[in-house]
Write a protein that holds these residues in place. Structure first.
Motif, short mmCIF file in Angstrom:
data_model
loop_
_atom_site.label_atom_id
_atom_site.label_comp_id
_atom_site.label_asym_id
_atom_site.label_seq_id
_atom_site.Cartn_x
_atom_site.Cartn_y
_atom_site.Cartn_z
N GLY A 110 0.83 -1.21 0.00
CA GLY A 110 0.00 0.00 0.00
C GLY A 110 0.86 1.25 0.00
O GLY A 110 2.09 1.19 -0.11
N PRO A 111 0.22 2.39 0.14
CA PRO A 111 0.95 3.68 0.06
C PRO A 111 2.00 3.85 1.16
O PRO A 111 2.96 4.60 1.00
N ASP A 112 1.83 3.12 2.28
CA ASP A 112 2.82 3.26 3.37
C ASP A 112 4.16 2.67 2.99
O ASP A 112 5.15 2.84 3.70
N SER A 113 4.19 1.94 1.86
CA SER A 113 5.47 1.41 1.37
C SER A 113 6.31 2.49 0.71
O SER A 113 7.48 2.27 0.37
N GLY A 114 5.68 3.65 0.47
CA GLY A 114 6.39 4.72 -0.24
C GLY A 114 6.25 4.61 -1.75
O GLY A 114 6.74 5.45 -2.51
N MET A 115 5.56 3.54 -2.18
CA MET A 115 5.38 3.33 -3.63
C MET A 115 4.04 3.91 -4.08
O MET A 115 3.08 3.97 -3.31
N THR A 116 4.01 4.31 -5.34
CA THR A 116 2.73 4.66 -5.94
C THR A 116 2.00 3.34 -6.25
O THR A 116 2.60 2.26 -6.20
N ALA A 117 0.75 3.44 -6.64
CA ALA A 117 0.00 2.23 -6.99
C ALA A 117 0.67 1.53 -8.18
O ALA A 117 0.78 0.30 -8.22
N GLU A 118 1.14 2.33 -9.12
CA GLU A 118 1.81 1.76 -10.30
C GLU A 118 3.09 1.03 -9.90
O GLU A 118 3.37 -0.08 -10.39
N GLY A 162 -15.36 -1.95 -18.35
CA GLY A 162 -15.08 -0.65 -18.95
C GLY A 162 -13.79 0.01 -18.51
O GLY A 162 -13.35 1.00 -19.10
N LEU A 163 -13.12 -0.54 -17.48
CA LEU A 163 -11.86 0.11 -17.05
C LEU A 163 -10.67 -0.45 -17.84
O LEU A 163 -10.69 -1.60 -18.29
N PRO A 164 -9.63 0.36 -17.99
CA PRO A 164 -8.48 -0.02 -18.84
C PRO A 164 -7.80 -1.33 -18.42
O PRO A 164 -7.25 -2.05 -19.23
N ALA A 165 -7.88 -1.66 -17.14
CA ALA A 165 -7.15 -2.87 -16.67
C ALA A 165 -7.59 -4.12 -17.42
O ALA A 165 -6.83 -5.08 -17.56
N LEU A 166 -8.83 -4.09 -17.94
CA LEU A 166 -9.33 -5.27 -18.66
C LEU A 166 -8.49 -5.57 -19.90
O LEU A 166 -8.41 -6.70 -20.36
N TYR A 167 -7.88 -4.51 -20.43
CA TYR A 167 -7.18 -4.65 -21.72
C TYR A 167 -5.67 -4.73 -21.53
O TYR A 167 -4.92 -4.87 -22.48
N SER A 171 1.00 -8.23 -16.04
CA SER A 171 0.40 -9.24 -15.16
C SER A 171 -0.32 -8.62 -13.96
O SER A 171 -1.28 -9.19 -13.43
N VAL A 172 0.16 -7.44 -13.54
CA VAL A 172 -0.46 -6.76 -12.40
C VAL A 172 -0.51 -5.27 -12.72
O VAL A 172 0.46 -4.71 -13.24
N VAL A 173 -1.64 -4.66 -12.44
CA VAL A 173 -1.79 -3.24 -12.77
C VAL A 173 -2.44 -2.46 -11.63
O VAL A 173 -3.12 -3.04 -10.77
N ALA A 174 -2.21 -1.17 -11.65
CA ALA A 174 -2.91 -0.26 -10.74
C ALA A 174 -4.27 0.06 -11.36
O ALA A 174 -4.39 0.17 -12.59
N VAL A 175 -5.27 0.15 -10.53
CA VAL A 175 -6.63 0.47 -10.99
C VAL A 175 -7.05 1.77 -10.31
O VAL A 175 -6.96 1.90 -9.08
N HIS A 176 -7.47 2.72 -11.09
CA HIS A 176 -7.96 3.99 -10.53
C HIS A 176 -9.43 4.15 -10.92
O HIS A 176 -9.86 3.67 -11.96
N PRO A 181 -15.57 1.09 -3.76
CA PRO A 181 -14.54 1.76 -2.96
C PRO A 181 -13.60 0.75 -2.30
O PRO A 181 -14.01 -0.40 -2.05
N PRO A 182 -12.37 1.12 -2.05
CA PRO A 182 -11.76 2.40 -2.40
C PRO A 182 -11.42 2.49 -3.88
O PRO A 182 -11.27 1.45 -4.55
N PRO A 183 -11.25 3.70 -4.35
CA PRO A 183 -11.09 3.91 -5.81
C PRO A 183 -9.78 3.37 -6.38
O PRO A 183 -9.74 3.02 -7.57
N THR A 184 -8.73 3.32 -5.54
CA THR A 184 -7.43 2.88 -6.06
C THR A 184 -7.11 1.49 -5.56
O THR A 184 -7.20 1.21 -4.36
N ARG A 185 -6.76 0.63 -6.52
CA ARG A 185 -6.52 -0.78 -6.20
C ARG A 185 -5.34 -1.30 -7.02
O ARG A 185 -4.87 -0.65 -7.94
#
Ligand SMILES: O=C(O)[C@H](O)[C@@H](O)[C@H](O)[C@H](O)COP(=O)(O)O
Length: 256
Positions: A110-118, A162-167, A171-176, A181-185
């Motif tokens: 998660g965000p506490d790792s200092g990483m962005t979702a991407e 309908g979200l881009p992750a479908l396409y 192998s692993v993607v950030a979802v906004h 909820p929550p919106p970011t996964r």
């Protein structure tokens, strides 16, 4: 991709108990054959209820918990320990009660790792790559069991219509902008899901019945992501309410 086998149970409580028993047998069989196993967990009501039933099962310790690699199909991009994280639910329901090897519990940071979702998604993709063997022929281990819940819109993991992750072919993607909820996964994508030896979609409740019907018919995964929830073997494990709109033509095994 395999044609799903449909198993129907009386209600959500029996479903969770039956799926728990099935998970234990599946992992024991895999460990008997290979000495270890890869299990992908899901969040959601039924997913977590199933984990609690595994923890409560008298057969629980037939599983060699030290030789089990645990992954997640998706995660809410929230700080470690947040009650809304799928990891938190899984630890409370099961992982804190069995002797897992912490080094083999692979969490999506998660965000506490200092990483962005991407960055977190790429880090998880790298962890999957490192765990893959040549015989897996792909960017991730051929999971012995990949469990999925399903939303009323037919989403699986955090793959929403309908979200881009479908396409996405990574192998692993950030979802906004997740509608749930929550919106970011963080989410595994179809190529990784479909590389699993077994994919089980576990769903309960009337509100899922329409999506179940579409997922088992000839709908496309872009409209109904659960239609893309297929492994080398695929099970749809349902309660009667979620199965209430399945056409008889699909054929299915029902428990009393
Ligand atoms: O992070 C999540 O929320 C889950 O991974 C998600 O895919 C869930 O499994 C479905 O939305 C079903 O959830 P319910 O069983 O609670 O309806």
């Amino acid at each position: 991709m395999s044609v799903p086998t449909v198993i129907i149970h009386r209600d959500a409580d029996v479903l969770a108990k039956a799926v728990a028993a099935r998970v234990i047998v599946r992992i024991v069989d895999a460990q008997s054959a290979k000495g270890s196993a890869h299990l992908v967990l899901t969040g959601g009501t039924v997913g977590i209820a199933t984990l609690a039933e595994i923890a409560a099962s008298p057969a629980r310790d037939a599983v060699d918990w030290r030789n089990l690699d645990i992954w997640w199909g998706d995660e809410r991009f929230l700080p470690s320990g947040d009650p809304e994280r799928n990891e938190t639910g899984a630890r409370k329901a099961l992982l804190d009660h069995v002797d897992v090897n912490p080094a083999r519990v692979h969490v999506m940071r998660g965000p506490d790792s200092g990483m962005t979702a991407e960055e977190s998604a790429e880090a998880y993709a790298e962890e999957l790559r490192r765990a893959a063997r040549p015989e897996d022929h792909g960017p991730a281990p051929a999971f012995d069991l990949l469990m999925l819940g399903m939303g009323p819109d037919g989403h699986i993991a955090s793959l929403f219509p309908g979200l881009p992750a479908l396409y996405d072919t990574r192998s692993v993607v950030a979802v906004h902008g997740s509608p749930k909820p929550p919106p970011t996964r963080i989410s595994m994508t179809f190529p990784v899901v479909q590389g699993a030896n077994e994919v089980w979609v576990v769903a309960a409740g009337e509100e899922k019945a329409g999506a179940v019907r579409l997922a088992l018919s000839d709908s496309g995964p872009m409209q109904v992501p659960a239609a893309g929830a297929r492994g080398r073997r695929t099970l749809f494990l349902l309660d009667r309410a979620a199965a209430s709109k399945i056409p008889a033509s699909l054929g299915r095994a029902s428990s009393p």
